[in-house]
Design a protein around this motif. Structure first.
Motif, short mmCIF file in Angstrom:
data_model
loop_
_atom_site.label_atom_id
_atom_site.label_comp_id
_atom_site.label_asym_id
_atom_site.label_seq_id
_atom_site.Cartn_x
_atom_site.Cartn_y
_atom_site.Cartn_z
N CYS A 56 0.96 -0.65 -0.01
CA CYS A 56 0.51 0.35 0.21
C CYS A 56 0.65 1.20 0.17
O CYS A 56 2.06 1.15 0.86
CB CYS A 56 -0.55 -0.03 1.37
SG CYS A 56 -2.13 1.29 0.99
N CYS A 84 -6.32 5.99 1.88
CA CYS A 84 -6.90 5.48 0.89
C CYS A 84 -6.85 6.15 -0.67
O CYS A 84 -7.94 6.68 -0.74
CB CYS A 84 -7.84 4.22 0.70
SG CYS A 84 -7.58 2.85 -0.44
N MET A 88 -6.20 0.19 -5.48
CA MET A 88 -6.29 -1.42 -5.97
C MET A 88 -4.88 -2.83 -5.37
O MET A 88 -5.07 -3.90 -5.65
CB MET A 88 -7.12 -1.99 -7.07
CG MET A 88 -7.90 -0.85 -6.88
SD MET A 88 -9.29 -1.39 -5.73
CE MET A 88 -10.52 0.52 -6.26
N CYS A 90 -3.95 -3.96 -3.19
CA CYS A 90 -3.82 -4.11 -1.73
C CYS A 90 -4.86 -5.69 -2.55
O CYS A 90 -4.17 -6.97 -1.81
CB CYS A 90 -4.97 -4.08 -0.75
SG CYS A 90 -6.20 -3.01 -0.85
#
Ligand code: F3S
Ligand code: F3S
Length: 109
Positions: A56, A84, A88, A90
């Motif tokens: 991340c 966030c 995407m 993760c």
């Protein structure tokens, strides 16, 4: 079995822990439910692979201790889900599909 992307409709909001929402059913320590909203992690599927923490780019995840859980005794908690950027990564790297990210699911912040 992957995380249910419709958990908001299919599960009950039970409260908050480690700074994020908890979606039941839960029966600690064996059953811990889904954690988070924008970035959701099914704690009952997570087996502490760690790829989400490593990849991340904005450090959304933090380890939390879950002693006694049958899959793993640490889990990736989406503590900083408000950071966030919807890359995407993760979702792609989790080997057991324990993570669901929905850019539209921000209404609870
Ligand atoms: Fe990080 Fe996953 Fe969002 S990798 S930026 S939490 S989509
Ligand atoms: Fe768990 Fe998947 Fe992350 S197994 S630690 S949510 S990569």
């Amino acid at each position: 079995m992957a995380i249910d992307p419709n958990f908001e409709e299919n599960r009950e909001l039970e409260g908050r822990e480690h700074g994020v929402d908890v979606w039941g059913p839960t029966e600690p320590p064996e059953q811990l439910g889904i954690r988070g909203v924008h970035v959701a992690v099914d704690f009952d599927i997570c087996l502490s692979d760690g790829a989400c923490l490593e990849d991340c780019p904005v450090d959304v995840f933090e380890w939390v201790d879950t002693p006694g859980h049958p899959e793993s005794e640490i889990k990736a908690n989406p503590t900083h889900e408000e950071q966030c950027i919807d890359c995407m990564l993760c979702v792609d790297v989790c080997p057991v599909d324990a993570i669901d990210v929905d850019p539209g699911r921000t209404d609870r912040f």
